[in-house]
Design an enzyme around this catalytic site. Structure first.
Site, short mmCIF file in Angstrom:
data_model
loop_
_atom_site.label_atom_id
_atom_site.label_comp_id
_atom_site.label_asym_id
_atom_site.label_seq_id
_atom_site.Cartn_x
_atom_site.Cartn_y
_atom_site.Cartn_z
N HIS A 15 4.02 4.62 -5.06
CA HIS A 15 3.48 4.76 -3.70
C HIS A 15 3.88 3.53 -2.87
CE1 HIS A 15 -0.15 5.99 -1.04
NE2 HIS A 15 0.56 5.08 -0.37
N ASP A 251 1.20 0.87 -2.68
CA ASP A 251 0.80 1.11 -1.30
C ASP A 251 1.19 -0.07 -0.41
OD1 ASP A 251 -0.17 2.56 0.82
OD2 ASP A 251 -2.28 2.12 0.45
N HIS A 255 3.08 -4.05 8.36
CA HIS A 255 3.00 -3.89 9.81
C HIS A 255 3.37 -5.25 10.41
CE1 HIS A 255 0.92 -0.03 10.22
NE2 HIS A 255 -0.01 -0.41 9.37
ZN LIG Z 1 -0.25 4.54 1.50
#
Ligand SMILES: [Zn+2]
Length: 347
Positions: A15, A251, A255
């Site tokens: 992920h 994950d 940003h």
């Molecule tokens: Zn995610």
């Protein structure tokens, strides 16, 4: 090789958010490239990955920065996705699209256009038709398991009712509940043969206190929000249990700083990820389970071949940079105890 060194089969990240060009793609891929043989790229880019053309273009965009990393692709399920979409993608051999991701509406970054509560309880026909096709085509269903409209700390727990319905209705569909954060999710995974879970580094390290307990820490802010110390203990136990149902999905989700300052959720964990996990597994006296967690169990779930090389970690103090271009890593300015020996060992 020093006797203190640790070697691992080339890791698989189940992920990751590589984002898109001009939004961190190159940085994200280059950091994964150094560690992972395979990485499953999430589809909630802007615009999202919805169909065969999108997958093909995104695969090309990622490959531009890859030397040895092999990207695995996903599509974002929407109420408009059809069984034909799954068929169309499955016949292509120029990329490996192995999963589709279900996002409930509005629960995380770029999850607009996802599934609303009435579409999930009960499961709407359009979604059931697609899940049925995925089951037949041996795709994996990845789920961001949070129920829209619930109190933020209860969203994961409440979503388990939807997950139970999917797991029962599609018993041959391999399901991965992503980035679990609660004791309830850890325990739920045990109830169904076809349900697995990814666990992130940041959820193994943090609780809600680390995000808002003192000064607000925007770099630890992610969805699902980290929970209580007891939940974290369950995650650590699951990750170190040697149970193949639990494996790494980082994950990692960069940003730019200006977006983090505006409240965007997501931790850029790739820099220092495997090094920190190694340190933690040593600390938890579970280093013999690290290879399972970061490589073997995820590969098993996604039917990937065994690692084609090994990476080696050595005792080496270094500091994670405070920033990498416009991005601030989750472990910024933290001292690492382990480093990666380059180049990797061929097997
Ligand atoms: Zn995610």
């Amino acid at each position: 090789m020093s006797k203190d060194n640790i070697t691992l089969p080339a890791p698989f990240d189940a992920h990751v958010h590589f984002r898109q060009e001009n939004y961190g793609l190159q940085t994200a891929v280059v950091y994964h490239e150094q560690v992972f043989e395979y990485a499953l790229a999430m589809p909630n880019t802007n615009p999202p990955i919805l169909n065969c053309t999108d997958v093909s273009q995104y695969n090309q965009a990622i490959l531009k920065y890859c030397k040895r990393l092999r990207p695995l692709l996903t599509i974002k399920l929407t109420p408009e996705t059809t069984p034909q979409t799954i068929h169309d993608i499955s016949i292509h051999s120029s990329f490996q699209c192995v999963a589709a991701k279900l996002y409930p509406e509005g629960v995380t970054t770029n999850s607009e256009g996802g599934f609303t509560r009435p579409m999930l309880m009960p499961l709407c026909k359009a979604l059931c038709d697609v899940l049925d096709t995925m089951q037949e085509m041996k795709w994996v269903l990845c789920i961001h398991g949070e129920m829209p409209g619930e109190f933020c700390l209860d969203r994961e727990k409440e979503f388990l009712y939807v997950l139970r319905d999917i797991a029962k209705l599609f018993p041959r569909l391999q399901i991965v509940l992503e980035h679990i954060t609660t004791r309830e999710a850890v325990e739920f995974v045990q109830l169904f043969k076809n349900v697995n879970a990814t666990i992130t580094l940041h959820h193994l390290m943090t609780t809600l206190d680390d995000v808002v307990g003192d000064k607000l820490n925007i770099h630890a802010f992610c969805k699902p929000i980290p929970k209580k110390p007891r939940d974290r203990e369950y995650l650590i136990r699951a990750a170190t249990s040697g149970d193949p149902k639990y494996f790494l999905g980082s994950d990692s989700a960069p940003h730019p700083l200006s977006f983090k300052q505006c409240g965007c959720a997501g931790c850029f964990t790739a820099p220092g990820l495997i090094q920190k996990l190694t340190e933690l597994f040593v600390e938890w006296r579970a280093v013999n389970r690290l290879a399972d967690f970061v490589s073997d169990f995820g590969r098993r779930c996604y039917s990937l071949p065994p690692a084609s090389y090994r990476i080696e970690l050595c005792k080496d103090e270094w500091t994670v940079p405070g920033n990498i271009g416009a991005f601030v890593p989750f472990l910024a300015n933290q001292k690492m105890k382990w480093g990666i020996v380059q180049p990797p060992i061929r097997v």
